[in-house]
Scaffold this active site. Structure first.
Site, PDB file in Angstrom:
ATOM      1  N   SER A 199      45.764 -12.370  -7.310  1.00 34.23           N
ATOM      2  CA  SER A 199      46.308 -12.461  -5.915  1.00 34.23           C
ATOM      3  C   SER A 199      46.875 -11.086  -5.769  1.00 34.23           C
ATOM      4  O   SER A 199      47.386 -10.345  -6.644  1.00 34.23           O
ATOM      5  CB  SER A 199      47.148 -13.538  -5.847  1.00 34.23           C
ATOM      6  OG  SER A 199      47.646 -13.445  -4.467  1.00 34.23           O
ATOM      7  N   SER A 219      -6.779  -0.624  -6.664  1.00 35.70           N
ATOM      8  CA  SER A 219      -6.592  -1.131  -5.438  1.00 35.70           C
ATOM      9  C   SER A 219      -4.958  -1.417  -5.438  1.00 35.70           C
ATOM     10  O   SER A 219      -4.524  -1.940  -6.374  1.00 35.70           O
ATOM     11  CB  SER A 219      -7.407  -2.056  -4.966  1.00 35.70           C
ATOM     12  OG  SER A 219      -6.613  -2.904  -3.629  1.00 35.70           O
ATOM     13  N   THR A 220      -4.310  -1.391  -4.416  1.00 33.27           N
ATOM     14  CA  THR A 220      -3.031  -1.840  -4.119  1.00 33.27           C
ATOM     15  C   THR A 220      -3.070  -3.206  -4.579  1.00 33.27           C
ATOM     16  O   THR A 220      -2.091  -3.927  -5.295  1.00 33.27           O
ATOM     17  CB  THR A 220      -2.470  -1.639  -2.874  1.00 33.27           C
ATOM     18  OG1 THR A 220      -2.522  -0.052  -2.696  1.00 33.27           O
ATOM     19  CG2 THR A 220      -0.963  -2.197  -2.759  1.00 33.27           C
ATOM     20  N   ASN A 221      -4.030  -3.777  -4.193  1.00 34.69           N
ATOM     21  CA  ASN A 221      -4.063  -5.512  -4.207  1.00 34.69           C
ATOM     22  C   ASN A 221      -4.125  -5.936  -6.052  1.00 34.69           C
ATOM     23  O   ASN A 221      -3.928  -7.068  -6.116  1.00 34.69           O
ATOM     24  CB  ASN A 221      -5.090  -6.034  -3.361  1.00 34.69           C
ATOM     25  CG  ASN A 221      -5.027  -5.601  -2.173  1.00 34.69           C
ATOM     26  OD1 ASN A 221      -3.696  -5.052  -1.618  1.00 34.69           O
ATOM     27  ND2 ASN A 221      -6.085  -5.808  -1.255  1.00 34.69           N
ATOM     28  N   THR A 232       0.743  -1.190   0.244  1.00 36.27           N
ATOM     29  CA  THR A 232       0.004  -0.093   0.054  1.00 36.27           C
ATOM     30  C   THR A 232       0.856   1.289  -0.159  1.00 36.27           C
ATOM     31  O   THR A 232       0.554   2.192  -0.813  1.00 36.27           O
ATOM     32  CB  THR A 232      -0.907  -0.063   1.370  1.00 36.27           C
ATOM     33  OG1 THR A 232      -1.848  -0.987   1.048  1.00 36.27           O
ATOM     34  CG2 THR A 232      -1.777   1.324   1.420  1.00 36.27           C
ATOM     35  N   LYS A 239      49.357 -14.912 -10.669  1.00 34.35           N
ATOM     36  CA  LYS A 239      48.375 -15.794 -10.272  1.00 34.35           C
ATOM     37  C   LYS A 239      47.124 -15.210 -10.973  1.00 34.35           C
ATOM     38  O   LYS A 239      46.425 -13.999 -10.967  1.00 34.35           O
ATOM     39  CB  LYS A 239      47.912 -16.083  -8.924  1.00 34.35           C
ATOM     40  CG  LYS A 239      47.033 -16.986  -8.475  1.00 34.35           C
ATOM     41  CD  LYS A 239      47.124 -17.339  -7.274  1.00 34.35           C
ATOM     42  CE  LYS A 239      46.257 -18.455  -6.672  1.00 34.35           C
ATOM     43  NZ  LYS A 239      44.817 -18.413  -6.709  1.00 34.35           N
TER      44      LYS A 239
END
Length: 457
Positions: free
Chosen positions: A308, A133-135, A95, A314
């Site tokens: 390294s 709606s947020t949903n 929300t 290396k």
């Protein structure tokens, strides 16, 4: 400073920001975790708001000025996104995030109409959030973003697979020893090892391409719990098509908006497929590390940075290690998403923000992993000399002779000759009156079939 008030009380907000009182309270309530919104998610959110205002205008719910100002504000999303400041993992099922977007759009639209921030000529709830709606907005934005991001991920997988297949063709004549449980097994072609990786990625590519069919079903228009309360029927019927038109993403209205609102198993499905890709990327990356290691050294890994801070010269397999770390994170996210999807209660899953955020983060991590690997694999070269040496020094090279002499017989002669292949073959040749040179040459080329012998006891 400017003042805004709600039913809780009044607060002062900086004149420099576009967000309002709900966002202000959320910032105080939810300490920042450092997590960032996925860019595609923010774009999708703004585009849903744009589509909603178009439908509401076409249905006669908004006047020309309100409509035009909101459209312009939504189109400025790349600037306004900087004011979407609520934490992605905030409470409230999203929300506060929805209100953050609503307030930013409303304040910017108000400015465009000549008003001041917080004057709300354009109201964040009555105008920007009209019939929403947020949903239903939040999961729809999440699905649109996931589809967009998945398509980019699939493109990355395709390129990675193609690059591996190029190496498969380059290395197809290089014979080496295959290994099981990290021990010498039987001969294989270096190109065949790469080809197996490519086939694994082909499955991932297909699975992620096909899952879009399930993710594109959205609950927009269902408002709070999928019943469409507070939204007119014409809006519910038109909003999905309008979002599809605005985003150019092929979403479809869910057959059951209540189901699509409360059940988020599709996110668990997507996450599971992302986990499968992560599993394969870890396997491929570890194989590259082993093949390029000092002890095996059958491929030459690219020298892309010093390995390294103390050992001069290396070189480490840093890109495979990078991909492994990100892929392991995706596996962990999948566990989180699975649990969160199962914990929804009744008509809503309150953990929707976390589910969508970590699904998108998984895709982001896998996009980065595949991008890094596709460049790295291009630079891998074979060490043919080492491949041949490792092959010829392995007593398991004699394995094909079990077809001629039997498992126990070959094992006995190997043991008697201290696992020296050539001596064991020489002794077997003498015992069974077989041409040694013909047999050893066939063995070295891994072609014992067609010798015409049937020498098993």
């Amino acid at each position: 400073m400017r003042k805004e008030k709600d039913f809780i009380g009044e607060v002062e907000i900086s004149d420099n920001v576009y967000y309002g009182i709900h966002t202000f309270r959320a910032l105080n309530n939810f300490p920042n975790t450092g997590e960032k919104f996925n860019e595609s998610f923010l774009w999708a959110f703004f585009m849903i708001k744009k589509a909603a205002v178009i439908v509401n205008y076409e249905l006669g719910y908004l006047n020309d000025k309100i409509y035009e100002s909101i459209i312009k504000a939504c189109d400025e999303w790349e600037i306004l996104k900087n004011d979407i400041v609520v934490d992605p993992l905030s409470g409230g099922a999203g929300t506060s995030i929805n209100m953050n977007v609503n307030e930013v759009i409303a304040n910017r639209a108000t400015e465009l109409l000549g008003g001041e921030k917080s004057e709300y000529i354009v109201n964040p709830l009555d105008h920007v959030n009209m019939h929403q709606s947020t949903n239903d907005v939040f999961p729809t934005a999440g699905k649109i973003a996931i589809i967009k991001e998945l398509r980019e991920l699939v493109e990355n997988i395709i390129i990675l697979q193609d690059n591996i297949q190029i190496k498969e063709k380059e290395f197809i004549k290089i014979r080496k020893i295959g290994r099981t449980q990290l021990m010498d097994a039987v001969p294989i072609l270096l190109g065949q090892e790469f080809g197996a990786w490519a086939d694994a990625l082909s499955r991932d590519r297909w699975r992620l391409y096909k899952v879009e069919e399930r993710i594109r079903s959205v609950n927009i228009g269902g408002t709070a719990i999928g019943t469409g309360i507070a939204a007119p029927k014409n809006y519910i019927l038109k909003i999905t098509n309008k979002i599809r038109e605005v985003t150019k993403i092929g979403i479809a209205k869910a057959e059951n908006l209540i189901d699509a609102t409360q059940n988020l198993d599709v996110f668990s499905e997507v996450s599971g497929l992302l986990k499968s890709l992560a599993v394969n990327l870890i396997k491929i990356s570890n194989d590259i590390r082993l093949l390029g290691s000092s002890s095996i050294n059958e491929v030459i890994l690219p020298k892309i940075q010093a390995g390294s801070s103390i050992m001069p010269g290396k070189i480490n397999p840093v890109i495979p290690e990078y991909a492994i770390q990100l892929s392991m994170s995706v596996i962990a996210f999948d566990n989180l998403i699975t649990n969160a999807a199962s914990l929804g209660n009744l008509e809503l899953n309150h953990l929707t923000p976390m589910i969508i955020h970590y699904t998108l983060k998984s895709i982001e991590f896998l996009k980065k992993s595949t991008y890094a690997l596709k460049k790295y694999i291009n630079l891998i070269q074979p060490n043919e000399e080492r491949c041949t040496k490792n092959l010829m020094q392995s007593f398991t090279l004699i394995t094909p002779l079990i077809e001629l002499f039997g498992y126990e017989e070959v094992s006995d002669f190997l043991k008697k000759n201290n696992y020296n292949i050539e001596k064991a073959v020489e002794e077997l040749s003498k015992k069974y009156n077989v041409n040694y040179n013909e047999l050893i040459n066939k063995l070295k080329s891994n072609k014992t079939a067609g010798l015409g012998y049937n020498l098993k006891k």
